[in-house]
Scaffold this active site. Structure first.
Site, short mmCIF file in Angstrom:
data_model
loop_
_atom_site.label_atom_id
_atom_site.label_comp_id
_atom_site.label_asym_id
_atom_site.label_seq_id
_atom_site.Cartn_x
_atom_site.Cartn_y
_atom_site.Cartn_z
N SER A 10 16.67 37.55 14.66
CA SER A 10 17.05 37.30 16.02
C SER A 10 18.02 36.08 16.00
O SER A 10 17.76 34.90 15.53
CB SER A 10 15.67 36.82 16.78
N HIS A 35 19.06 41.46 15.88
CA HIS A 35 18.40 41.34 17.22
C HIS A 35 19.02 40.46 18.14
O HIS A 35 19.16 39.28 17.85
CB HIS A 35 16.94 40.91 16.96
N ASP A 37 19.13 38.80 21.84
CA ASP A 37 18.56 38.40 23.17
C ASP A 37 19.30 38.25 24.38
O ASP A 37 19.93 37.27 24.17
CB ASP A 37 17.50 37.24 22.91
N MET A 39 19.25 37.31 28.00
CA MET A 39 18.45 36.65 28.99
C MET A 39 19.54 36.10 30.06
O MET A 39 20.55 35.53 30.10
CB MET A 39 17.71 35.21 28.41
N HIS A 68 17.90 43.39 23.25
CA HIS A 68 16.88 43.25 23.91
C HIS A 68 17.22 42.64 25.32
O HIS A 68 17.71 41.47 25.22
CB HIS A 68 15.96 42.40 23.01
N MET A 70 16.43 41.19 28.62
CA MET A 70 15.50 40.36 29.45
C MET A 70 16.30 40.02 30.62
O MET A 70 16.52 38.75 30.87
CB MET A 70 15.04 39.26 28.79
N MET A 159 5.81 42.69 22.84
CA MET A 159 6.42 41.19 22.77
C MET A 159 5.17 40.37 22.45
O MET A 159 4.07 40.65 23.04
CB MET A 159 6.84 40.55 24.23
N ASP A 197 8.22 41.50 18.37
CA ASP A 197 8.84 40.36 18.73
C ASP A 197 8.23 39.23 19.07
O ASP A 197 7.65 39.01 20.11
CB ASP A 197 10.01 40.72 19.87
C1 DX5 Z 1 11.99 35.76 22.69
C2 DX5 Z 1 12.77 36.72 22.29
C3 DX5 Z 1 12.70 36.82 20.73
C4 DX5 Z 1 12.83 35.31 20.07
C5 DX5 Z 1 11.80 35.34 18.80
O1 DX5 Z 1 12.06 35.89 24.11
O2 DX5 Z 1 12.88 37.93 22.46
O3 DX5 Z 1 13.66 37.74 20.04
O4 DX5 Z 1 14.23 35.22 19.57
O5 DX5 Z 1 11.98 34.11 18.15
P1 DX5 Z 1 10.97 33.75 17.34
O6 DX5 Z 1 10.81 34.63 15.93
O7 DX5 Z 1 11.15 32.40 16.80
O8 DX5 Z 1 9.51 33.81 17.70
ZN ZN Z 2 13.87 39.65 21.53
#
Ligand code: DX5
Ligand code: ZN
Length: 248
Positions: A10, A35, A37, A39, A68, A70, A159, A197
Site C-alpha cells: 500500500s 494498492h 488508497d 480517500m 481502493h 474510500m 477491512m 487490508d
Molecule cells: C487504510 C488503508 C490501507 C492502509 C493499510 O484505510 O485502506 O490500505 O494503507 O496500511 P497498514 O498495512 O499500515 O495497516
Molecule cells: Zn486500502
C-alpha cells in the site's frame, strides 16, 4: 482462490515526496499489485490522492493497480479511476449511506446497503470496462451486508482496520469474516478473491492465509521497514507457507 497468495504493497505508507523512487524499488520484489488508497476526507477523515496520480502511475510502471475507493461519491467518480487505468477497482458497501458511526469503532457500518441497485450498477460498470470489481466492508459491517452482491463481483476486500490511516493494529475479528464469506460464497457457487487490508505483517499474514485470504495489502509493514524488499519477501514467504499448510 486465485493461485498463490498475492501481495499488494500500500502506497499510503511510502514516502510521498519520493513515490517514484519507492515504487521503483519495491517493483524489484515483484509485487502482484500496487494498492492505492483513495480517500476524500468525507467517507474517511483522511485525504489522499486522485485519478491524476493513478494515471501517472499507470504510465510509469508495469504493475497492476489495485484502487481502493474510500470516497462518498462513488457513483460519480468511479469512471475517473477506470479511465485512469485501474486494473482492480474496489468500492465500499457503506459509501453514500447515511449511517450512525459504528459503536465498535470509528468507521461507518451498516447492516444492509441503502441502495443495493446502485452498488450493483457500480460493480457492473467496473466489469463492463474489463476491470476486476471489488466490494469492501468496514470492520463493523457484517458479512450479510455484502451477501446480495457476491454474484456480481470478482473480489471482496475485508477491512481489518478502520479505514483512513496506515499503521493501525489488525482487528482479529476480520479472520472470522473471511471464513463466513468463504462459506456464503460456496453456497452461492461463486469464488471471489478474498483480499484483506490493514495491520498485515508477517504474523497476521499467516493468520489471514490460514483463513483463506488470497491477497494481502501491507503498507507500514513494507514501506515502514528498514528493508522494504526483504519485508515483502518475508510476508509472502510466511503467507505462502501458511496457505500450503491450510490446503493440505
Ligand atoms: C487504510 C488503508 C490501507 C492502509 C493499510 O484505510 O485502506 O490500505 O494503507 O496500511 P497498514 O498495512 O499500515 O495497516
Ligand atoms: Zn486500502
Amino acid at each position: 482462490m486465485f493461485g498463490p497468495i498475492k501481495i499488494a504493497p500500500s502506497l499510503l505508507s511510502a514516502d510521498f515526496l519520493n513515490l517514484e523512487r519507492d515504487v521503483a524499488a519495491i517493483s524489484a520484489a515483484g509485487p502482484d499489485y500496487l494498492h492505492i488508497d483513495v480517500m476524500d476526507g468525507h467517507f474517511v477523515p483522511n485525504l489522499t490522492i486522485g485519478p491524476v496520480f493513478v494515471k501517472a502511475l499507470k504510465r510509469r510502471f508495469d504493475i497492476p493497480l489495485d484502487v481502493h475507493l474510500m470516497i462518498e461519491n462513488t457513483a460519480e467518480q468511479l469512471d475517473w479511476y477506470i479511465d485512469a487505468g485501474a486494473d482492480l477497482v474496489t468500492v465500499h458497501v457503506e459509501s453514500g449511506v447515511v449511517a450512525p458511526a459504528c459503536k465498535q469503532g470509528n468507521s461507518r457500518c451498516i447492516q444492509a446497503a441503502e441502495d443495493p441497485e446502485a452498488v450493483v450498477e457500480q460493480l457492473r460498470r467496473i466489469r463492463a470496462a474489463g476491470r476486476m470489481a471489488g466490494l469492501s466492508l468496514n470492520p463493523g459491517t457484517p458479512v450479510c451486508a455484502i451477501e446480495p452482491f457476491l454474484t456480481e463481483l470478482d473480489l471482496v476486500l475485508v477491512m481489518s482496520v478502520h479505514p483512513g490511516f496506515g499503521g493501525q493494529s489488525f482487528i482479529a475479528d476480520s479472520l472470522a469474516k473471511l471464513d463466513q464469506i468463504t462459506i456464503v460464497a460456496q453456497t452461492l457457487g461463486v469464488d471471489p478473491v478474498l483480499e484483506i487490508d490493514g495491520g498485515i505483517n508477517q504474523q497476521t499474514a499467516v493468520e489471514a492465509a490460514l483463513h483463506g485470504a488470497d491477497m494481502l495489502v501491507a503498507g507500514n509493514a513494507i514501506f515502514g521497514a528498514a528493508d522494504p524488499l526483504q519485508a515483502l519477501h518475508d510476508i509472502r514467504a510466511a503467507a505462502v507457507l501458511s496457505q500450503s499448510r491450510s490446503s493440505r
